[in-house]
Design a protein around this motif. Structure first.
Motif, PDB file in Angstrom:
ATOM      1  N   UNK A 121       0.859  -1.171   0.000  1.00 46.17           N
ATOM      2  CA  UNK A 121       0.000   0.000   0.000  1.00 46.17           C
ATOM      3  C   UNK A 121       0.902   1.231   0.000  1.00 46.17           C
ATOM      4  N   UNK A 122       0.683   2.102  -0.957  1.00 44.41           N
ATOM      5  CA  UNK A 122       1.446   3.344  -1.026  1.00 44.41           C
ATOM      6  C   UNK A 122       0.521   4.472  -0.597  1.00 44.41           C
ATOM      7  N   UNK A 123       0.964   5.239   0.369  1.00 42.75           N
ATOM      8  CA  UNK A 123       0.172   6.330   0.902  1.00 42.75           C
ATOM      9  C   UNK A 123       0.969   7.626   0.779  1.00 42.75           C
ATOM     10  N   UNK A 124       0.403   8.608   0.090  1.00 41.85           N
ATOM     11  CA  UNK A 124       1.043   9.920  -0.044  1.00 41.85           C
ATOM     12  C   UNK A 124       0.226  10.933   0.746  1.00 41.85           C
ATOM     13  N   UNK A 125       0.913  11.659   1.580  1.00 37.94           N
ATOM     14  CA  UNK A 125       0.252  12.729   2.316  1.00 37.94           C
ATOM     15  C   UNK A 125       1.142  13.962   2.277  1.00 37.94           C
ATOM     16  N   UNK A 126       0.517  15.096   2.410  1.00 33.89           N
ATOM     17  CA  UNK A 126       1.265  16.345   2.510  1.00 33.89           C
ATOM     18  C   UNK A 126       1.045  16.921   3.892  1.00 33.89           C
ATOM     19  N   UNK A 127       2.133  17.191   4.571  1.00 35.87           N
ATOM     20  CA  UNK A 127       2.076  17.869   5.857  1.00 35.87           C
ATOM     21  C   UNK A 127       2.424  19.318   5.615  1.00 35.87           C
ATOM     22  N   UNK A 128       1.701  20.178   6.264  1.00 37.42           N
ATOM     23  CA  UNK A 128       2.001  21.594   6.182  1.00 37.42           C
ATOM     24  C   UNK A 128       2.318  22.125   7.562  1.00 37.42           C
ATOM     25  N   UNK A 129       3.229  23.064   7.611  1.00 33.84           N
ATOM     26  CA  UNK A 129       3.538  23.745   8.864  1.00 33.84           C
ATOM     27  C   UNK A 129       3.216  25.215   8.661  1.00 33.84           C
ATOM     28  N   UNK A 130       2.378  25.718   9.535  1.00 33.66           N
ATOM     29  CA  UNK A 130       1.987  27.121   9.513  1.00 33.66           C
ATOM     30  C   UNK A 130       2.594  27.810  10.724  1.00 33.66           C
ATOM     31  N   UNK A 131       3.295  28.886  10.468  1.00 33.05           N
ATOM     32  CA  UNK A 131       3.844  29.728  11.532  1.00 33.05           C
ATOM     33  C   UNK A 131       3.020  31.005  11.578  1.00 33.05           C
ATOM     34  N   UNK A 132       2.586  31.371  12.765  1.00 35.62           N
ATOM     35  CA  UNK A 132       1.887  32.636  12.972  1.00 35.62           C
ATOM     36  C   UNK A 132       2.770  33.488  13.876  1.00 35.62           C
ATOM     37  N   UNK A 133       3.186  34.626  13.343  1.00 35.39           N
ATOM     38  CA  UNK A 133       4.041  35.549  14.085  1.00 35.39           C
ATOM     39  C   UNK A 133       3.214  36.738  14.551  1.00 35.39           C
ATOM     40  N   UNK A 134       3.375  37.095  15.807  1.00 31.99           N
ATOM     41  CA  UNK A 134       2.767  38.310  16.345  1.00 31.99           C
ATOM     42  C   UNK A 134       3.902  39.275  16.668  1.00 31.99           C
ATOM     43  N   UNK A 135       3.852  40.426  16.043  1.00 33.72           N
ATOM     44  CA  UNK A 135       4.924  41.410  16.099  1.00 33.72           C
ATOM     45  C   UNK A 135       4.413  42.664  16.794  1.00 33.72           C
ATOM     46  N   UNK A 136       5.180  43.180  17.737  1.00 35.43           N
ATOM     47  CA  UNK A 136       4.816  44.428  18.398  1.00 35.43           C
ATOM     48  C   UNK A 136       4.854  45.540  17.343  1.00 35.43           C
ATOM     49  N   UNK A 137       3.742  46.233  17.167  1.00 36.81           N
ATOM     50  CA  UNK A 137       3.631  47.238  16.105  1.00 36.81           C
ATOM     51  C   UNK A 137       4.552  48.439  16.335  1.00 36.81           C
ATOM     52  N   UNK A 138       4.824  48.779  17.594  1.00 33.12           N
ATOM     53  CA  UNK A 138       5.679  49.937  17.880  1.00 33.12           C
ATOM     54  C   UNK A 138       7.154  49.610  17.692  1.00 33.12           C
TER      55      UNK A 138
END
Length: 179
Positions: A121-138
């Protein structure tokens, strides 16, 4: 009865794959000097979001999910924000080959034989990594970063739902538990 035992490992393997595809692995890090109580509003940091190497449609899906989650946390979207939100992504394709060879062996007597009724059995999957950055606006400094890795939805109709799940799990880590 023998057939049940032959296919039990396959059923268990498929169950584990299904469970593992549903999980979102998250982590976060933050600036220990930041005053998270002072942040009440946010806006998207367009230059950072434009650099994310995903389709514009997926960017919109992610931004909708972030906006919903931040609003639920009591933040207000503003033109003069306390926090700037940026994202970046990574993808990884996984190819797994599972071998099931239940019927092989050698014959008895004068004629050795080999028989294999197994299958791969061949199984293909795609994993994604999401980075969310919070930056001080000042200060324009990164104060919090959340990361989530998960299997991506293959069907377009399920993309927004999966992205919502990933974003919400990441932002559950915000604000950090200060000690």
């Amino acid at each position: 009865m023998k057939k049940i035992f032959k296919f039990t490992p396959v059923v268990i393997l498929l169950s584990l794959l299904t469970i593992s595809c549903d999980t979102v692995r998250v982590a976060s890090d933050y600036d220990h000097e930041a005053n998270f109580d002072s942040y009440n509003s946010f806006a998207f940091f367009k230059p950072g979001i434009d650099k994310a190497e995903i389709s514009d449609l997926d960017k919109k899906r992610i931004m909708r999910a972030i906006e919903t989650s931040m609003t639920q946390k009591g933040f207000e979207k503003s033109k003069n924000p306390d926090l700037l939100v940026s994202i970046f992504t990574k993808t990884n394709e996984n190819i797994n080959i599972y071998q099931n060879n239940p019927g092989w062996g050698y014959g008895w007597g004068w004629s050795p034989w080999y028989w294999n009724s197994g299958f791969n059995t061949v199984n293909r999957t795609s994993d994604g990594t999401l980075y969310i950055d919070l930056i001080d606006a000042k200060t324009k400094e990164l104060v919090w970063q959340g990361m989530g890795t998960a299997a991506l939805a293959e069907k377009v109709s399920k993309k927004q739902e999966r992205i919502n799940e990933i974003v919400f799990k990441i932002l559950e880590k915000y604000p950090p538990e200060l000690k």
